[in-house]
Design a protein around this motif. Structure first.
Motif, PDB file in Angstrom:
ATOM      1  N   GLN A  74      39.130  47.397  40.354  1.00  0.00           N
ATOM      2  CA  GLN A  74      38.017  46.498  40.690  1.00  0.00           C
ATOM      3  C   GLN A  74      36.946  46.538  39.606  1.00  0.00           C
ATOM      4  OE1 GLN A  74      36.703  47.769  44.555  1.00  0.00           O
ATOM      5  NE2 GLN A  74      38.415  46.789  45.607  1.00  0.00           N
ATOM      6  N   LEU A  77      38.175  44.623  36.517  1.00  0.00           N
ATOM      7  CA  LEU A  77      38.125  43.177  36.714  1.00  0.00           C
ATOM      8  C   LEU A  77      36.690  42.659  36.666  1.00  0.00           C
ATOM      9  CD1 LEU A  77      40.859  42.738  39.473  1.00  0.00           C
ATOM     10  CD2 LEU A  77      41.003  42.088  37.051  1.00  0.00           C
ATOM     11  N   GLU A  78      35.761  43.408  37.236  1.00  0.00           N
ATOM     12  CA  GLU A  78      34.353  43.014  37.176  1.00  0.00           C
ATOM     13  C   GLU A  78      33.849  43.019  35.737  1.00  0.00           C
ATOM     14  OE1 GLU A  78      32.276  45.646  39.839  1.00  0.00           O
ATOM     15  OE2 GLU A  78      33.317  44.840  41.595  1.00  0.00           O
ATOM     16  N   HIS A  81      35.231  40.001  33.875  1.00  0.00           N
ATOM     17  CA  HIS A  81      34.970  38.698  34.490  1.00  0.00           C
ATOM     18  C   HIS A  81      34.361  37.694  33.525  1.00  0.00           C
ATOM     19  CE1 HIS A  81      32.760  35.720  36.937  1.00  0.00           C
ATOM     20  NE2 HIS A  81      33.878  35.756  37.656  1.00  0.00           N
ATOM     21  N   ASP A  82      33.387  38.105  32.759  1.00  0.00           N
ATOM     22  CA  ASP A  82      32.686  37.193  31.864  1.00  0.00           C
ATOM     23  C   ASP A  82      33.236  37.213  30.439  1.00  0.00           C
ATOM     24  OD1 ASP A  82      30.975  36.338  33.895  1.00  0.00           O
ATOM     25  OD2 ASP A  82      29.586  37.995  33.546  1.00  0.00           O
ATOM     26  N   GLU A  83      34.333  37.916  30.238  1.00  0.00           N
ATOM     27  CA  GLU A  83      34.924  38.003  28.906  1.00  0.00           C
ATOM     28  C   GLU A  83      35.861  36.825  28.656  1.00  0.00           C
ATOM     29  OE1 GLU A  83      34.499  40.358  26.417  1.00  0.00           O
ATOM     30  OE2 GLU A  83      32.874  41.164  27.648  1.00  0.00           O
TER      31      GLU A  83
END
Length: 92
Positions: A74, A77-78, A81-83
């Motif tokens: 988790q 993934l967080e 996320h913005d990559e």
């Protein structure tokens, strides 16, 4: 204040309890490894007793490791996320 904490714990689901205990257990893993003692100490730090540990970690330390791996996934993934994947090199 203790009443608020107790009420919060009553409102938590199994996943919340599992995550809370795993996060507190990490403080003990460096010294005790992923052991039953570390898991119990983490649960105590988080305000839970042996019955909650058995309920959310039916396989003991093995279940705790699975819970930690899930949390780590988790977090990854967080963080991604913005990559933009095109900004990162992939080896052939």
């Amino acid at each position: 204040m203790a009443t608020k904490a107790k009420t919060k714990k009553l409102q938590q689901g199994p996943e919340d309890i599992r995550n809370d205990i795993v996060l507190h257990t990490l403080n003990h893993v460096a010294f005790d490894g992923w052991s039953k003692d570390a898991l119990q100490r983490g649960a105590e730090d988080a305000g839970y007793g042996p019955q909650e540990v058995r309920a959310v970690f039916p396989l003991g330390v093995e279940s705790a490791l699975t819970g930690f791996a899930t949390l780590a996934d988790q977090w990854m993934l967080e963080a991604l996320h913005d990559e933009n994947p095109d900004d990162h090199r992939v080896r052939d």
